[in-house]
Enzyme design. Structure first.
Site, PDB file in Angstrom:
ATOM      1  N   PRO A 117       0.819  -1.223   0.000  1.00  0.00           N
ATOM      2  CA  PRO A 117       0.000   0.000   0.000  1.00  0.00           C
ATOM      3  C   PRO A 117       0.853   1.274   0.000  1.00  0.00           C
ATOM      4  O   PRO A 117       0.336   2.356  -0.234  1.00  0.00           O
ATOM      5  CB  PRO A 117      -0.836  -0.115   1.291  1.00  0.00           C
ATOM      6  CG  PRO A 117      -0.287  -1.252   2.060  1.00  0.00           C
ATOM      7  CD  PRO A 117       0.571  -2.065   1.170  1.00  0.00           C
ATOM      8  N   GLU A 147       1.387  -7.746   8.927  1.00  0.00           N
ATOM      9  CA  GLU A 147       1.312  -6.305   9.183  1.00  0.00           C
ATOM     10  C   GLU A 147       2.290  -5.544   8.300  1.00  0.00           C
ATOM     11  O   GLU A 147       2.146  -4.359   8.073  1.00  0.00           O
ATOM     12  CB  GLU A 147       1.618  -6.003  10.653  1.00  0.00           C
ATOM     13  CG  GLU A 147       0.646  -6.631  11.634  1.00  0.00           C
ATOM     14  CD  GLU A 147      -0.781  -6.168  11.414  1.00  0.00           C
ATOM     15  OE1 GLU A 147      -1.014  -4.961  11.482  1.00  0.00           O
ATOM     16  OE2 GLU A 147      -1.657  -7.025  11.187  1.00  0.00           O
ATOM     17  N   ARG A 175      -4.507  -8.370 -20.567  1.00  0.00           N
ATOM     18  CA  ARG A 175      -5.502  -8.058 -21.596  1.00  0.00           C
ATOM     19  C   ARG A 175      -4.982  -7.058 -22.632  1.00  0.00           C
ATOM     20  O   ARG A 175      -5.560  -6.918 -23.707  1.00  0.00           O
ATOM     21  CB  ARG A 175      -6.827  -7.595 -20.987  1.00  0.00           C
ATOM     22  CG  ARG A 175      -6.758  -6.303 -20.230  1.00  0.00           C
ATOM     23  CD  ARG A 175      -8.028  -6.086 -19.443  1.00  0.00           C
ATOM     24  NE  ARG A 175      -9.204  -5.935 -20.294  1.00  0.00           N
ATOM     25  CZ  ARG A 175      -9.452  -4.871 -21.040  1.00  0.00           C
ATOM     26  NH1 ARG A 175      -8.614  -3.868 -21.063  1.00  0.00           N
ATOM     27  NH2 ARG A 175     -10.527  -4.804 -21.786  1.00  0.00           N
ATOM     28  N   ASP A 229     -11.080   1.461 -24.614  1.00  0.00           N
ATOM     29  CA  ASP A 229     -11.381   1.320 -23.187  1.00  0.00           C
ATOM     30  C   ASP A 229     -11.359   2.665 -22.461  1.00  0.00           C
ATOM     31  O   ASP A 229     -10.649   3.572 -22.865  1.00  0.00           O
ATOM     32  CB  ASP A 229     -10.322   0.444 -22.490  1.00  0.00           C
ATOM     33  CG  ASP A 229     -10.522  -1.030 -22.749  1.00  0.00           C
ATOM     34  OD1 ASP A 229     -11.574  -1.405 -23.286  1.00  0.00           O
ATOM     35  OD2 ASP A 229      -9.613  -1.799 -22.389  1.00  0.00           O
TER      36      ASP A 229
HETATM   37 CL1  6GU Z   1      -0.426  -3.828  -3.257  1.00  0.00          CL
HETATM   38  N1  6GU Z   1      -1.138  -4.482  -0.813  1.00  0.00           N
HETATM   39  C1  6GU Z   1      -1.886  -4.345   0.289  1.00  0.00           C
HETATM   40  N2  6GU Z   1      -1.665  -5.136   1.326  1.00  0.00           N
HETATM   41  N3  6GU Z   1      -2.845  -3.432   0.411  1.00  0.00           N
HETATM   42  C2  6GU Z   1      -3.060  -2.649  -0.653  1.00  0.00           C
HETATM   43  C3  6GU Z   1      -2.326  -2.742  -1.831  1.00  0.00           C
HETATM   44  C4  6GU Z   1      -1.344  -3.674  -1.879  1.00  0.00           C
HETATM   45  N4  6GU Z   1      -2.762  -1.811  -2.686  1.00  0.00           N
HETATM   46  C5  6GU Z   1      -3.746  -1.180  -2.051  1.00  0.00           C
HETATM   47  N5  6GU Z   1      -3.918  -1.674  -0.828  1.00  0.00           N
END
Ligand code: 6GU
Length: 239
Positions: free
Chosen positions: A89, A116, A154, A169
């Protein structure tokens, strides 16, 4: 293209990779997707891949050893070095431009984190690009990896078959990074709602212009942020 995925949960990928476009692309040799279980590279009898964080705090952290050993093993499976991506994230936000960029690579190596967090030395040592799929937290990188694989595959030549094409798209160049025009199929009238006359006119130039206008209107109405993004990009590239 070859895609390697390093994960603690290879079974999670079976269904998404086993159907529709992703299945067809693999069956026809457009893409070769290989899953490797990070747990196979654990060194103790309990197959341990996570441990408590130094300094205290909640949850468990993914240990660097098994991830590094797994990565080094996977790299040798194919001569192509590969573009390595760490799903987290904390990464750069994935979008259609990134999907197009990645679709030009010969090999991708995706590493899905869990728990975590992952030991910081994984990020530093692998020198991988970090990618996130959006501003929310998932339980692991697996779902993010699947989304990236789908969006990238795709776009590979032949993946959608002859008639279909990703060219119009939403977010594509032809949609100018905005939303796609509205689509209709049979019947001509459904529950009192009629297909716009212009689509039945056979006038391809007029249809193309109508679709262009519709796409702009929908983007203004539903995703004005995309138009702002475009302006910012233009300002940057002109300045
Ligand atoms: Cl790539 N991993 C995790 N754990 N949470 C996320 C993510 C990735 N992308 C958005 N949220």
């Amino acid at each position: 293209m070859r895609i390697d995925i390093l994960t603690l949960f290879p079974e999670m990928f079976e269904s998404p990779l086993g159907h529709s476009i992703l299945k067809r692309a693999q069956d026809s040799g457009i893409v070769d997707i290989a899953l490797t279980n990070i747990r196979d590279f654990a060194t103790d009898n309990y197959r341990k891949v996570d441990d408590k964080p130094y300094g205290g705090g909640p949850g468990m952290v993914m240990m660097p050893g098994p991830v590094f050993d797994c990565f080094e093993y996977v790299q040798k499976l194919s001569p192509e070095k590969g573009h390595t991506i760490l799903l987290t994230p904390q990464g750069q936000r994935f979008d259609q431009v990134k999907a197009a960029e990645l679709s030009a690579e010969k090999r991708l190596i995706l590493i899905a984190g869990r728990y975590e967090g992952i030991d910081e030395r994984i990020r530093i040592g692998l020198g991988a690009e970090q990618i996130s799929i959006g501003d929310y937290v998932l339980s692991g990188g697996e779902l993010a990896a699947m989304i990236i694989v789908d969006a990238v595959v795709r776009l590979l030549a032949g993946a959608l078959g002859d008639e279909d094409s990703p060219k119009d798209d939403s977010f594509s160049e032809s949609a100018r990074g905005g939303l796609e025009y509205p689509q209709y199929t049979r019947p001509e009238v459904f529950r009192g709602m009629k297909v716009p006359d212009i689509l039945l006119s056979g006038d391809h130039a007029k249809i193309a212009e109508w679709r262009r206008q519709q796409a702009i209107e929908r983007t203004k109405k539903w995703r004005p942020d995309l138009l702002k993004d475009n302006n910012n990009k233009n300002e940057k590239s002109e300045g």
